[in-house]
Design a protein around this motif. Sequence first.
Motif, PDB file in Angstrom:
ATOM      1  N   ASN A   1     -11.367  -0.020  -3.783  1.00  0.00           N
ATOM      2  CA  ASN A   1     -10.543   0.366  -2.631  1.00  0.00           C
ATOM      3  C   ASN A   1      -9.120   0.732  -3.009  1.00  0.00           C
ATOM      4  O   ASN A   1      -8.278   0.963  -2.132  1.00  0.00           O
ATOM      5  CB  ASN A   1     -10.501  -0.785  -1.615  1.00  0.00           C
TER       6      ASN A   1
ATOM      7  N   PRO B   1      -7.561   4.408  -1.520  1.00  0.00           N
ATOM      8  CA  PRO B   1      -7.236   4.382  -0.087  1.00  0.00           C
ATOM      9  C   PRO B   1      -6.174   3.352   0.272  1.00  0.00           C
ATOM     10  O   PRO B   1      -5.307   3.610   1.113  1.00  0.00           O
ATOM     11  CB  PRO B   1      -8.587   4.038   0.566  1.00  0.00           C
ATOM     12  N   ALA B   2      -6.214   2.186  -0.369  1.00  0.00           N
ATOM     13  CA  ALA B   2      -5.220   1.152  -0.073  1.00  0.00           C
ATOM     14  C   ALA B   2      -3.825   1.596  -0.503  1.00  0.00           C
ATOM     15  O   ALA B   2      -2.841   1.340   0.201  1.00  0.00           O
ATOM     16  CB  ALA B   2      -5.600  -0.149  -0.782  1.00  0.00           C
TER      17      ALA B   2
ATOM     18  N   LEU C   1      -2.674   4.718  -0.654  1.00  0.00           N
ATOM     19  CA  LEU C   1      -2.187   5.708   0.301  1.00  0.00           C
ATOM     20  C   LEU C   1      -1.789   5.057   1.623  1.00  0.00           C
ATOM     21  O   LEU C   1      -0.792   5.445   2.239  1.00  0.00           O
ATOM     22  CB  LEU C   1      -3.261   6.767   0.531  1.00  0.00           C
ATOM     23  N   HIS C   2      -2.571   4.067   2.062  1.00  0.00           N
ATOM     24  CA  HIS C   2      -2.265   3.386   3.322  1.00  0.00           C
ATOM     25  C   HIS C   2      -0.931   2.652   3.238  1.00  0.00           C
ATOM     26  O   HIS C   2      -0.099   2.756   4.147  1.00  0.00           O
ATOM     27  CB  HIS C   2      -3.393   2.407   3.670  1.00  0.00           C
ATOM     28  N   ARG C   3      -0.718   1.914   2.141  1.00  0.00           N
ATOM     29  CA  ARG C   3       0.530   1.162   2.007  1.00  0.00           C
ATOM     30  C   ARG C   3       1.731   2.090   1.937  1.00  0.00           C
ATOM     31  O   ARG C   3       2.777   1.821   2.538  1.00  0.00           O
ATOM     32  CB  ARG C   3       0.461   0.259   0.774  1.00  0.00           C
ATOM     33  N   LYS C   4       1.609   3.187   1.209  1.00  0.00           N
ATOM     34  CA  LYS C   4       2.710   4.141   1.140  1.00  0.00           C
ATOM     35  C   LYS C   4       3.057   4.678   2.529  1.00  0.00           C
ATOM     36  O   LYS C   4       4.228   4.811   2.885  1.00  0.00           O
ATOM     37  CB  LYS C   4       2.343   5.307   0.213  1.00  0.00           C
ATOM     38  N   ALA C   5       2.014   5.002   3.313  1.00  0.00           N
ATOM     39  CA  ALA C   5       2.240   5.553   4.651  1.00  0.00           C
ATOM     40  C   ALA C   5       2.911   4.527   5.563  1.00  0.00           C
ATOM     41  O   ALA C   5       3.827   4.861   6.327  1.00  0.00           O
ATOM     42  CB  ALA C   5       0.913   6.015   5.253  1.00  0.00           C
ATOM     43  N   VAL C   6       2.463   3.286   5.503  1.00  0.00           N
ATOM     44  CA  VAL C   6       3.041   2.231   6.340  1.00  0.00           C
ATOM     45  C   VAL C   6       4.512   2.016   5.983  1.00  0.00           C
ATOM     46  O   VAL C   6       5.371   1.914   6.863  1.00  0.00           O
ATOM     47  CB  VAL C   6       2.251   0.919   6.184  1.00  0.00           C
TER      48      VAL C   6
ATOM     49  N   GLU D   1       4.685   2.965  -4.776  1.00  0.00           N
ATOM     50  CA  GLU D   1       4.351   2.727  -3.378  1.00  0.00           C
ATOM     51  C   GLU D   1       5.585   2.545  -2.510  1.00  0.00           C
ATOM     52  O   GLU D   1       5.553   2.849  -1.315  1.00  0.00           O
ATOM     53  CB  GLU D   1       3.440   1.501  -3.260  1.00  0.00           C
TER      54      GLU D   1
END
Length: 334
Positions: A67, A70-71, A73-78, A161
Amino acid sequence: MGDFYVCSCFYTHNFYIKELGLHAIYISNEQFLNQYSKVLKQHGYSTAERTQSILSQLENELQRRENLGPAFLHRKAVIREKYKMLHPEIFQLKTEFLQPEFLNLVNYCKESDATVDGVMLYLEETQGYIYITFFSFGPLYIFMLFGIYGHFLFLQLSMDEIGFNDFITTLRVEYMQHIARLLFPECGGGNLDSHKAFIVKYKVGEDLDLGYHYDNAEVTLNVSLTDSYQGGSLYFGDMRTVPLPDTECSEYNHVYGVGVLHRGQHMHGALPIYSGLRYNLITWMRSSKIRNQLCPMCNNKPDLVKTVGYGDGFTSDVQQTADVQQTADVCSLT
């Protein structure tokens, strides 16, 4: 930035089990129990109940690795959406963040007639394969860095990140690569085209030390960010292919703000701290020209799996020239 990849061994090799002091291969529970039965028994893991904790660690680590993209990219976006960063001026590397001695070293390395002997005149200390430079961030920069990173310490995020990709890229391309070109030509030091950067933390009652290991990198930069601790020295042995019984280790005491530059395949570890907090900025710098020929983690030609970001520094350019192949052999196997 082009496409980068991981080797498929990322999902099977080098699963670290601290209780066993072991970097293991993990393909399935059955395979692991069969392959490492002797080690497990030596450490008292002789029943299904005892081994279940180890198997759960391995299963969780495999899931984390699967994972990871995807994890990330998600953390960067948040972070980009929800956090307003302190000290936005420090996200781009400026010369004023760096000590004059280090800038003088880099300027020398950029000269067309620069030599290894000339580089040595700028180094504070050498111990075998170790090169300890005058590299330093100033105290004000480190203070501002902790003002940012302190929000995310509990998440163990990479520097990329939280927005430092441009900073680390500039550090790698415009500064460290010029030094590594001269010191580590056999490791692709002049072609460091990707990186992974992160901060490690050691604290009494939490992580105290780090076992003997090598890095998934061609060249590693390790910068000390604190001086409020005791213990925690680095120790270095030989390159990873030299048997441990034949290795004599040397010790290095961290100096606040100073960076240790060494080959990633140089075996090393960190002794326990016994008071205070120790933080270090670690930058793994990678050369696809080297690792495209031989994966440093499984010692095979890499079986590429596409990923996000820099992955593990592999690219799809796996053209093998005699020149590059010889370079890969020297770095990886000595």
